[in-house]
Write a protein that holds these residues in place. Sequence first.
Motif, short mmCIF file in Angstrom:
data_model
loop_
_atom_site.label_atom_id
_atom_site.label_comp_id
_atom_site.label_asym_id
_atom_site.label_seq_id
_atom_site.Cartn_x
_atom_site.Cartn_y
_atom_site.Cartn_z
N UNK A 5 1.84 0.64 25.10
CA UNK A 5 2.02 1.74 25.62
C UNK A 5 3.17 2.37 26.44
N UNK A 6 3.87 1.27 26.69
CA UNK A 6 5.10 1.70 27.63
C UNK A 6 6.33 1.77 26.77
N UNK A 7 6.07 1.48 25.59
CA UNK A 7 7.52 1.41 24.58
C UNK A 7 7.67 2.62 24.27
N UNK A 8 8.99 2.98 24.34
CA UNK A 8 9.81 4.21 24.13
C UNK A 8 10.57 4.25 22.82
N UNK A 9 10.29 5.42 22.18
CA UNK A 9 11.19 5.29 20.67
C UNK A 9 11.89 6.69 20.88
N UNK A 10 12.97 6.42 21.40
CA UNK A 10 14.00 7.86 21.36
C UNK A 10 15.48 7.33 21.36
N UNK A 11 16.30 8.29 21.12
CA UNK A 11 17.50 7.87 20.66
C UNK A 11 18.34 7.13 22.00
N UNK A 12 17.99 7.47 23.10
CA UNK A 12 18.58 6.91 24.42
C UNK A 12 18.09 5.42 24.41
N UNK A 13 16.97 4.98 23.90
CA UNK A 13 16.51 3.77 24.05
C UNK A 13 16.90 2.90 22.84
N UNK A 14 17.08 3.51 21.61
CA UNK A 14 17.77 3.03 20.52
C UNK A 14 19.45 2.66 20.98
N UNK A 15 19.97 3.42 21.41
CA UNK A 15 21.25 3.36 21.87
C UNK A 15 21.35 2.07 23.10
N UNK A 16 20.37 2.10 24.11
CA UNK A 16 20.46 1.15 24.94
C UNK A 16 20.04 -0.50 24.38
N UNK A 17 19.43 -0.26 23.36
CA UNK A 17 19.19 -1.74 22.60
C UNK A 17 20.42 -2.22 22.19
N UNK A 18 21.17 -1.49 21.50
CA UNK A 18 22.39 -2.00 20.72
C UNK A 18 23.65 -2.16 21.95
N UNK A 19 23.61 -1.40 22.98
CA UNK A 19 24.35 -1.81 23.98
C UNK A 19 24.03 -2.89 24.77
N UNK A 20 22.58 -3.12 24.71
CA UNK A 20 22.31 -4.54 25.38
C UNK A 20 22.89 -5.78 24.65
N UNK A 21 22.66 -5.49 23.13
CA UNK A 21 23.19 -6.73 22.23
C UNK A 21 24.59 -6.71 22.49
N UNK A 22 25.24 -5.67 22.72
CA UNK A 22 26.82 -5.60 22.89
C UNK A 22 27.42 -6.42 23.95
N UNK A 23 26.49 -6.35 25.18
CA UNK A 23 26.79 -6.77 26.32
C UNK A 23 26.57 -8.44 26.23
N UNK A 24 25.89 -9.00 25.30
CA UNK A 24 25.57 -10.42 25.03
C UNK A 24 26.59 -11.12 24.20
N UNK A 25 27.89 -10.40 23.92
CA UNK A 25 28.93 -11.13 23.28
C UNK A 25 29.18 -12.25 23.45
N UNK A 26 29.46 -12.92 24.66
CA UNK A 26 29.77 -14.12 25.04
C UNK A 26 28.85 -15.33 24.82
N UNK A 27 27.52 -14.69 25.03
CA UNK A 27 26.44 -15.48 24.79
C UNK A 27 26.37 -15.85 23.37
N UNK A 28 26.31 -14.86 22.51
CA UNK A 28 26.24 -15.20 20.87
C UNK A 28 27.53 -15.89 20.71
N UNK A 29 28.66 -15.88 21.18
CA UNK A 29 29.74 -16.71 20.85
C UNK A 29 29.64 -17.98 21.08
N UNK A 30 28.79 -18.39 22.14
CA UNK A 30 28.60 -19.75 22.67
C UNK A 30 27.82 -20.69 21.74
N UNK A 31 26.87 -20.28 20.87
CA UNK A 31 26.18 -20.94 19.98
C UNK A 31 27.01 -21.92 18.97
N UNK A 32 26.62 -22.86 18.46
CA UNK A 32 27.32 -23.80 17.79
C UNK A 32 27.98 -23.07 16.43
N UNK A 33 27.35 -22.40 15.80
CA UNK A 33 27.79 -21.50 14.62
C UNK A 33 27.87 -20.09 15.01
#
Length: 301
Positions: A237-265
């Motif tokens: 019931x707390x899940x928010x479906x709107x443009x700002x939340x969609x944008x925030x999700x992809x910004x979150x992934x973008x902030x994890x670039x170094x983490x994604x790079x650190x995996x073996x492949x």
Amino acid sequence: MPASVPSKVNGWWCDPKTEYAFIGFGYEITPCQSQDQLTQEFTDIRKRFNGRYVRLYGTCDSDGYYNTVIEAAWSAGIGVHALIWFGFNGDNAWEGRRDALFSVLHSNPKAPYVVRTIQFGSEPLYDHAIDPYALQSQVQSAQAQFKSVGITVTVSDMAYGFKTAGDGGVAVLQTVDNVHGHMLPFFSPDATTGDNAWPIIDPDIQWLQTTAGDKKIYLSENGWPSTSYEGVQATSGAAVADVSSEAAYFNLLDSKCEYFKSFPHGIAWFAHLYSDNQEPGYGILDSSGNEKFPFKPKTSC
């Protein structure tokens, strides 16, 4: 792309470890877009967003349609993660789609230079569309056919789908060439907003990585909807479906670039989807072709 088709595929593709962070878009082909439209939109993905691939979704059952996709991708200079669509009817139509795709891959000389990966299904285990060991056998058969031309073979599903298939799901993960994991945290019972999704995302990544044995991971069907409707309804019931939340999700992934790079492949992610015209709420573009929010994700760090 070169002026003519190369004579061999060796050395054609980048090392998967260099392909991490944002990799491209999910792109639905159910409308059976014309070659001109595919070329235009694939080029937009390549040029405006620096996408390297499109991850196909849905199906167009027009005869030889994958030839159209390959020609458009060649023109746009973009790679394709092809999909064998199982659908939701519980029938065997996927077998004809498999045969049609494989026929094109064997006959079109451009195919090995455009199609990077064959995906069996979009959540076939979660949907119980096929027995997991039968699916494993399908993967192995395709690997035997396409290994020599460098086309990898995988299954596209949620970590939850692999888990619920038990030992069979584990067997599938250990057989595929790379992992295509769905990441749709909006549907988690713990979902709130896109920027708070990491505690939902990371455990699935860790489980997939460990279970599959340190293979390349793509977050394939990956996104957060900007609107909720029948079929796209939250559990929380707390899940928010709107443009700002969609944008925030992809910004979150973008902030994890170094983490994604650190995996073996490396871990690479697709944005699901290119446009709201393909599935309402999931597009980076709205139904008029405009960006719903600024989208310039990192492709390296």
